[in-house]
Design a protein around this motif. Structure first.
Motif, PDB file in Angstrom:
ATOM      1  N   LEU A   1       0.848  -1.335  -0.045  1.00 48.20           N
ATOM      2  CA  LEU A   1       0.063   0.024  -0.002  1.00 48.20           C
ATOM      3  C   LEU A   1       0.926   1.139  -0.117  1.00 48.20           C
ATOM      4  O   LEU A   1       0.636   2.105  -0.746  1.00 48.20           O
ATOM      5  N   ALA A   2       1.857   1.395   0.806  1.00 45.53           N
ATOM      6  CA  ALA A   2       2.895   2.318   1.102  1.00 45.53           C
ATOM      7  C   ALA A   2       3.610   2.820  -0.662  1.00 45.53           C
ATOM      8  O   ALA A   2       3.496   3.951  -1.031  1.00 45.53           O
ATOM      9  N   ALA A   3       3.837   1.469  -1.203  1.00 47.32           N
ATOM     10  CA  ALA A   3       4.501   1.630  -2.662  1.00 47.32           C
ATOM     11  C   ALA A   3       3.496   2.133  -3.666  1.00 47.32           C
ATOM     12  O   ALA A   3       3.667   2.985  -4.465  1.00 47.32           O
ATOM     13  N   THR A   4       2.117   1.893  -3.351  1.00 46.66           N
ATOM     14  CA  THR A   4       1.134   2.176  -4.491  1.00 46.66           C
ATOM     15  C   THR A   4       0.884   3.775  -4.082  1.00 46.66           C
ATOM     16  O   THR A   4       0.825   4.350  -4.910  1.00 46.66           O
ATOM     17  N   LEU A   5       0.968   4.084  -2.780  1.00 45.60           N
ATOM     18  CA  LEU A   5       0.650   5.552  -2.648  1.00 45.60           C
ATOM     19  C   LEU A   5       1.708   6.405  -3.048  1.00 45.60           C
ATOM     20  O   LEU A   5       1.463   7.591  -3.788  1.00 45.60           O
ATOM     21  N   SER A   6       2.925   5.949  -2.941  1.00 45.13           N
ATOM     22  CA  SER A   6       4.012   6.823  -3.302  1.00 45.13           C
ATOM     23  C   SER A   6       4.088   6.751  -4.699  1.00 45.13           C
ATOM     24  O   SER A   6       4.399   7.935  -5.406  1.00 45.13           O
ATOM     25  N   ALA A   7       3.761   5.809  -5.350  1.00 52.40           N
ATOM     26  CA  ALA A   7       3.711   5.968  -6.739  1.00 52.40           C
ATOM     27  C   ALA A   7       2.574   6.891  -7.513  1.00 52.40           C
ATOM     28  O   ALA A   7       2.554   7.657  -8.356  1.00 52.40           O
ATOM     29  N   MET A   8       1.489   6.930  -6.662  1.00 48.10           N
ATOM     30  CA  MET A   8       0.438   7.828  -7.158  1.00 48.10           C
ATOM     31  C   MET A   8       0.803   9.375  -7.049  1.00 48.10           C
ATOM     32  O   MET A   8       0.189  10.070  -7.790  1.00 48.10           O
ATOM     33  N   ASN A   9       1.487   9.532  -6.016  1.00 47.16           N
ATOM     34  CA  ASN A   9       1.876  10.983  -5.789  1.00 47.16           C
ATOM     35  C   ASN A   9       3.234  11.133  -6.373  1.00 47.16           C
ATOM     36  O   ASN A   9       3.834  12.489  -6.141  1.00 47.16           O
ATOM     37  N   ALA A  10       3.875  10.444  -7.164  1.00 42.72           N
ATOM     38  CA  ALA A  10       5.081  10.591  -8.102  1.00 42.72           C
ATOM     39  C   ALA A  10       4.558  11.570  -9.086  1.00 42.72           C
ATOM     40  O   ALA A  10       3.662  11.384  -9.590  1.00 42.72           O
ATOM     41  N   PRO A  11       5.659  12.380  -9.539  1.00 39.66           N
ATOM     42  CA  PRO A  11       5.424  13.241 -10.910  1.00 39.66           C
ATOM     43  C   PRO A  11       5.026  12.254 -11.883  1.00 39.66           C
ATOM     44  O   PRO A  11       5.684  11.107 -11.962  1.00 39.66           O
ATOM     45  N   PRO A  12       4.390  12.643 -12.955  1.00 33.64           N
ATOM     46  CA  PRO A  12       4.067  11.854 -14.165  1.00 33.64           C
ATOM     47  C   PRO A  12       5.444  11.722 -14.927  1.00 33.64           C
ATOM     48  O   PRO A  12       6.568  12.722 -15.009  1.00 33.64           O
ATOM     49  N   LYS A  13       5.727  10.634 -15.397  1.00 35.11           N
ATOM     50  CA  LYS A  13       6.660  10.382 -16.474  1.00 35.11           C
ATOM     51  C   LYS A  13       6.757  11.044 -17.471  1.00 35.11           C
ATOM     52  O   LYS A  13       5.829  11.091 -18.268  1.00 35.11           O
ATOM     53  N   PRO A  14       7.895  11.567 -18.033  1.00 34.98           N
ATOM     54  CA  PRO A  14       7.938  12.404 -19.441  1.00 34.98           C
ATOM     55  C   PRO A  14       7.655  11.383 -20.548  1.00 34.98           C
ATOM     56  O   PRO A  14       8.001  10.293 -20.461  1.00 34.98           O
ATOM     57  N   VAL A  15       7.165  11.896 -21.834  1.00 35.81           N
ATOM     58  CA  VAL A  15       6.872  10.955 -22.879  1.00 35.81           C
ATOM     59  C   VAL A  15       8.339  10.994 -23.218  1.00 35.81           C
ATOM     60  O   VAL A  15       8.844  11.851 -23.885  1.00 35.81           O
ATOM     61  N   THR A  16       8.718   9.543 -23.538  1.00 37.80           N
ATOM     62  CA  THR A  16      10.343   9.365 -24.061  1.00 37.80           C
ATOM     63  C   THR A  16      10.192   9.308 -25.545  1.00 37.80           C
ATOM     64  O   THR A  16       9.306   9.048 -26.126  1.00 37.80           O
TER      65      THR A  16
END
Length: 72
Positions: A5-20
């Motif tokens: 759950l902590a990993a999921t919440l962390s991923a949800m709050n991370a900035p979006p990844k740029p289009v590569t």
């Protein structure tokens, strides 16, 4: 807190990844189509990629699908 759950919440709050970049490291221009043999971008799209917004990059990526189909 459950580690998953902590990993999921962390991923949800991370900035979006740029289009590569769609670069395939072929980097050779087709003189007939004026598109790269590898990624099907124009020289202008390749040169400007770093300055484009993610919206502009996504639009180009959508165009590449059609370009790749017609490239043969």
């Amino acid at each position: 807190l459950d580690p998953r759950l902590a990993a999921t919440l962390s991923a949800m709050n991370a900035p979006p990844k740029p289009v590569t970049s769609p670069c395939t490291l072929v980097c050779t221009m087709n003189p007939g189509t004026r598109l790269c043999y590898g990624c099907h971008r124009t020289i202008g799209e390749i040169a400007g990629w770093g300055a484009y917004s993610d919206v502009e990059r996504a639009r180009i990526l959508e165009q590449l699908k059609d370009r790749a189909k017609t490239a043969g």
